[in-house]
Write a protein that holds these residues in place. Sequence first.
Motif, PDB file in Angstrom:
ATOM      1  N   GLU A 114       0.832  -1.206   0.000  1.00 25.15           N
ATOM      2  CA  GLU A 114       0.000   0.000   0.000  1.00 25.15           C
ATOM      3  C   GLU A 114       0.871   1.262   0.000  1.00 25.15           C
ATOM      4  N   ALA A 117       2.266   1.804  -3.458  1.00 29.70           N
ATOM      5  CA  ALA A 117       1.179   2.277  -4.337  1.00 29.70           C
ATOM      6  C   ALA A 117       0.933   3.762  -4.123  1.00 29.70           C
ATOM      7  N   SER A 118       0.923   4.185  -2.865  1.00 26.24           N
ATOM      8  CA  SER A 118       0.677   5.595  -2.537  1.00 26.24           C
ATOM      9  C   SER A 118       1.831   6.475  -3.010  1.00 26.24           C
ATOM     10  N   THR A 120       3.979   5.931  -5.457  1.00 28.78           N
ATOM     11  CA  THR A 120       4.164   5.956  -6.915  1.00 28.78           C
ATOM     12  C   THR A 120       2.904   6.313  -7.675  1.00 28.78           C
ATOM     13  N   ASN A 121       1.769   6.318  -6.959  1.00 33.48           N
ATOM     14  CA  ASN A 121       0.469   6.584  -7.585  1.00 33.48           C
ATOM     15  C   ASN A 121       0.182   5.587  -8.704  1.00 33.48           C
ATOM     16  N   LYS A 122       0.508   4.327  -8.457  1.00 37.45           N
ATOM     17  CA  LYS A 122       0.288   3.273  -9.443  1.00 37.45           C
ATOM     18  C   LYS A 122      -0.337   2.055  -8.759  1.00 37.45           C
ATOM     19  N   GLN A 123      -0.980   1.235  -9.574  1.00 37.98           N
ATOM     20  CA  GLN A 123      -1.433  -0.060  -9.083  1.00 37.98           C
ATOM     21  C   GLN A 123      -0.234  -1.002  -9.037  1.00 37.98           C
ATOM     22  N   ILE A 124      -0.215  -1.855  -8.026  1.00 40.40           N
ATOM     23  CA  ILE A 124       0.971  -2.690  -7.804  1.00 40.40           C
ATOM     24  C   ILE A 124       0.677  -4.147  -8.124  1.00 40.40           C
TER      25      ILE A 124
END
Length: 555
Positions: A114, A117-118, A120-124
Amino acid sequence: MNQTAAYNIGDVLAEIGKVTRADLDRAIEVQKQTGQKLGRILIDLGTVSEEDLRLAYGKLLQIPIWEKKKEDRYPLIEGVPKVFFVTNRVLPLRVYDGMLDIALADPQDSLLVETIASATNKQIGVFAGCEKDILASLEVLYEGEVKEEEAAASTIEVMEDVEQLRDMASEAPVIRLVNSVLTKAIEVGASDIHLEVFERNARLRYRVDGVLRELAPPPREIYNAIISRIKILAKLNIAEKRLPQDGRIKMKVAGKEVDLRVSIIPMSHGEGVVMRILDRTAVMLDLEKLGFNQEFLVKFRRMINKPEGMLLVTGPTGSGKTTSLYAVLKEIISPEIKIVTVEDPVEYSMDGVNQIQVNPQIDLTFASGLRSILRHDPDVILIGEIRDRETATIAIQAALTGHLVFSTLHTNDSASAFTRLMDMGMEDYLISSCIIGVMAQRLVRKLCAKCREAYVPEAEFRKTTGLKEGEPLYRPKGCDECNNTGFKGRKCIAEFLYVDDAIRRLVLAHKDSSEIMKEAVKRGTKLLWEDGLDSVRKGETTLDELLRVSSDTEA
């Protein structure tokens, strides 16, 4: 990631035949003590490999497996520092269509996923990876650009060597061997572990009760992997083989907390390792239990309860000086006095004592630490060792201005402490004014009480020891209780030089240590040799043992 709380990594490893129920029970017990994750514990115990754990995570979480390939290239992620990836064992694999694929050594860490993800602002997308492969790939990813082809080739060669060593160090046989070496050393009561390497063979020795004992050596072919494993545990650089390195390992063995001070030095055929074992549960912080005789303790306790002055403990390395000083602090500690120490290193933490660890890399030396201590209004100061003129000067000033100062010196006997301080450039009147007493000590091995055997020595030995005709001495025999060595444990022998006006006059006159010692003997000082002979007569140790540790101080 799909997870079932009741179905954990241990269950999967058991299901695929990598662990037994007994293995899991043992790991769970360790987990209760350390709080580490189960998978890491199983690897450290040598029960499973990183590859086994990676496969189990893939099965447990239903995620893909990542395998390292030489041709792979990895993206640099802006805004996320290298230290984050290294510390958390995360490798960015590829970026595409708002997605970031990563390999994790611990794919169950949902909070970490999480956080990435936060950041990089991407889905992991999560892949299960091996820690050693992730770290090796991160080294390649963040390696600086090399302009010259020759330098690049050299770097690749070194990198491949480091990867190979890390791979070998993470294999179960190497892990088991290192664990066995450490555990066995603690079980037999060793104070040090020595690993040495030569052209055709390696050597393993333990120092037990002050004497080195050789054990079956590790295979020469995996010696470098063993050293790499120790470096990994001590958080040292496994790629550095040209310079000395120092580190520390903390571990629990049989419920006991043990610290190991690790020292690695380069030698002609490889690297040599010495690990000092600091077993907090084994150290005897009690003057009575250290083996001092009662006559000595009466005089010594009078000194350590004085309000000011300097008391020195002398002897060679490994003679128990630091342990004696810790025992002194334990005896005088109270809410009414403030005790501050400056040590290199802090070997045992003590409640109620303010302890400072020397760190020369940031200019925190004995001298600079002492200057700061004096501004903290201490009553008692312990200095791990007086090594130079600056430290000696500040220590003497502290002793002359209302503080009780304890410290150590490397000298053969008590009287030599005065000449040693003069050699450092200290004025005779300052030395004579501040020193209230000097204790010299050695550690002798104690005869095993269960198997020692009596004998009547020859006439020349009776003369040497002052024994009456027919009076027995004792010698080692060996039994299961003492690992067939004939000795079990150690005790202190000591001489205490009380500084009175007669001794002060000799110091002011710059008399040598032999004259000072003669005067001290006249005034009641019992020599190390004499104290040792008392232990020989009581059957606590042997004459050979006494000669081994105190021949240089024999009367």
